[in-house]
Scaffold this motif. Structure first.
Motif, short mmCIF file in Angstrom:
data_model
loop_
_atom_site.label_atom_id
_atom_site.label_comp_id
_atom_site.label_asym_id
_atom_site.label_seq_id
_atom_site.Cartn_x
_atom_site.Cartn_y
_atom_site.Cartn_z
N LYS A 56 31.13 42.65 43.38
CA LYS A 56 31.55 44.00 42.98
C LYS A 56 32.03 44.09 41.54
CE LYS A 56 34.61 47.82 44.39
NZ LYS A 56 35.37 48.40 45.51
N ASP A 57 32.78 43.10 41.07
CA ASP A 57 33.37 43.25 39.73
C ASP A 57 32.82 42.28 38.70
OD1 ASP A 57 34.71 40.90 40.41
OD2 ASP A 57 36.71 41.66 39.91
N PHE A 59 30.30 42.32 36.85
CA PHE A 59 29.67 42.87 35.64
C PHE A 59 30.62 42.96 34.46
CE2 PHE A 59 31.25 46.53 38.06
CZ PHE A 59 31.81 47.35 37.10
N VAL A 60 31.91 43.13 34.73
CA VAL A 60 32.86 43.27 33.62
C VAL A 60 32.89 41.99 32.78
CG1 VAL A 60 35.21 43.76 32.93
CG2 VAL A 60 34.32 44.77 35.05
#
Lengths: 275, 275
Positions: A56-57, A59-60
């Motif tokens: 979910k995260d 990509f940051v």
């Protein structure tokens, strides 16, 4: 039965995530590797008890490691990623058409193997023909490289286990030698709430080696404090002086041209750490 | 014995903090109020099971709620804080010498009482002679105010319990009426990782009422995801067009003049929520 993964990010504070099941658990040659399926963040890679990436995260972190140095360099052709066996940084690197070759040097082949199996949207780019995956010691690879790379990215774990050497001044000196004359380097440098000494020391070391040294931040919910720092070292190119025409459109979920600059505006207590 | 406070920030994810002891626990007329002493974040105020503020990271929220709208307004004299019974926003408001009167309307007197007792570095400013503390319903206070305030700050809990009304369009219409012609308003609007519908709806409502509507972010480790949004609504003044000579030095730990602008550079997925 409810299963919860709990990580003590410090001795006194942590995160907890409800999980569906454990996908894989193994003591590799280098570290404890766990892959779990969480309800909130999807599949999650945990090394030595610390969240490395989640579906979910992710990509940051991957966008912010890759695009800030790659747009800072005027024409990156040969890129090296030290660590980063999950493949996320490589995926972002390949979005830059100037890149002819991306070398990944990951010490633990099991990270690559299980990322390909359980994190295919992250690791898929490792099979691209521009990518050279080497299962080897990144420290040794840097030591033997000279005037070879346009951009080097250090995508390491915390400074425990196999990554300890990747936070030492000798390593940054090797990176400077491995870079070409206009080369740019970036490293993940932990969070400013619980790891102030680390940030201070790493910044000080990098600053002694690179004429241009700057710190930027990004929000990563599954990393301690939710605020992560990256330190960029460069011989000639300033990440804050990228000309407008250098930027080109790339598909991202976090990075933008405006954020490229804004990420260097540090909270005062972070800026004070670097004085 | 080890005691840990665990907050499920969603049904599937949370934080956990080692505590020394419970300082106070009470079901007030409006909500469950707990004050605990944590090892990592110092004393922590918890309302209805959600962290409101802690001694260690409170400065981020309080500075970013207060200083962005206060520097956006050219000469704020009369300021209203709705909620914010811990006093942290008021402390920051009083750093602006133009402010002649700061009114705090907090619905729950117990929040003020126990913040003064256990969070003195945060609540101390409530005794300043420029401050008027009213224990009353903020929604009703707004409904009866007209052309009265230069800046209004909504420092509410999440939209559960007594704060539900503070996220409704009628409330924002009341705020517009309560503000003077060049008034500026800000509200905390939750996090973009787990509360996307809320941010989308609130932004859309505020945008219909205020000619200038913008969203900015800050990193708060003890809030869900570590990334918090604030939505600013203004009749005539743009927070991105504050003249250089408007800024004056104030003592802060997070806010800086550069961050005032940089905080509006949103991660792409957050900007996309507002389209």
């Amino acid at each position: 039965m409810e299963l919860w993964y709990t990580e003590k990010q410090t001795e006194r504070f942590g995160i907890t995530a409800k999980i569906k099941r454990t996908l894989h658990t193994e003591k590799t040659e280098f570290q404890q590797l766990d892959m779990i399926e969480t309800e909130e963040f999807g599949n999650m890679l945990v090394l030595d008890g610390m969240v490395m990436t989640t579906e979910k995260d992710e990509f940051v972190y991957h966008e912010m490691v890759a695009h800030v140095p790659l747009f800072t360099h005027p024409n990156p052709k040969h890129v090296l990623v030290v660590g980063g066996g999950d493949g996320g940084v490589i995926r972002e690197v390949l979005k830059h058409p100037s890149v002819e070759k991306a070398t990944l040097v990951e010490i633990d082949g099991k990270v690559v193997e299980y990322s390909k199996k359980y994190l295919p949207t992250i690791a898929g780019a490792l099979d691209d023909e521009r990518v050279d995956v080497q299962i080897a010691d990144g420290f040794m690879h840097i030591a033997k490289s000279e005037n070879e790379y346009d951009v080097i990215m250090v995508d390491s774990t915390e400074p425990v286990g196999p990554a300890v050497k990747l936070f030492e001044k000798g390593f940054y000196e090797g990176i400077s030698k491995a870079l070409k004359e206009d080369g740019v380097f970036v490293a993940q440098t932990d969070n400013p709430w619980f790891q102030q000494d680390l940030i201070r020391n790493v910044y000080s070391d990098i600053k002694e080696i690179f004429p241009i040294t700057r710190v930027y931040t990004a929000n990563i919910p599954t990393y301690p404090s939710g605020l992560w720092t990256f330190t960029i070292g460069s011989k000639t190119k300033d990440p804050l002086e990228v000309s407008e025409d250098r930027f080109h459109d790339i598909e991202t979920k976090y990075y933008t041209k405006d954020l490229h600059k804004a990420a260097f505006a540090l909270p005062k207590f972070v800026a004070d750490l670097l004085k």
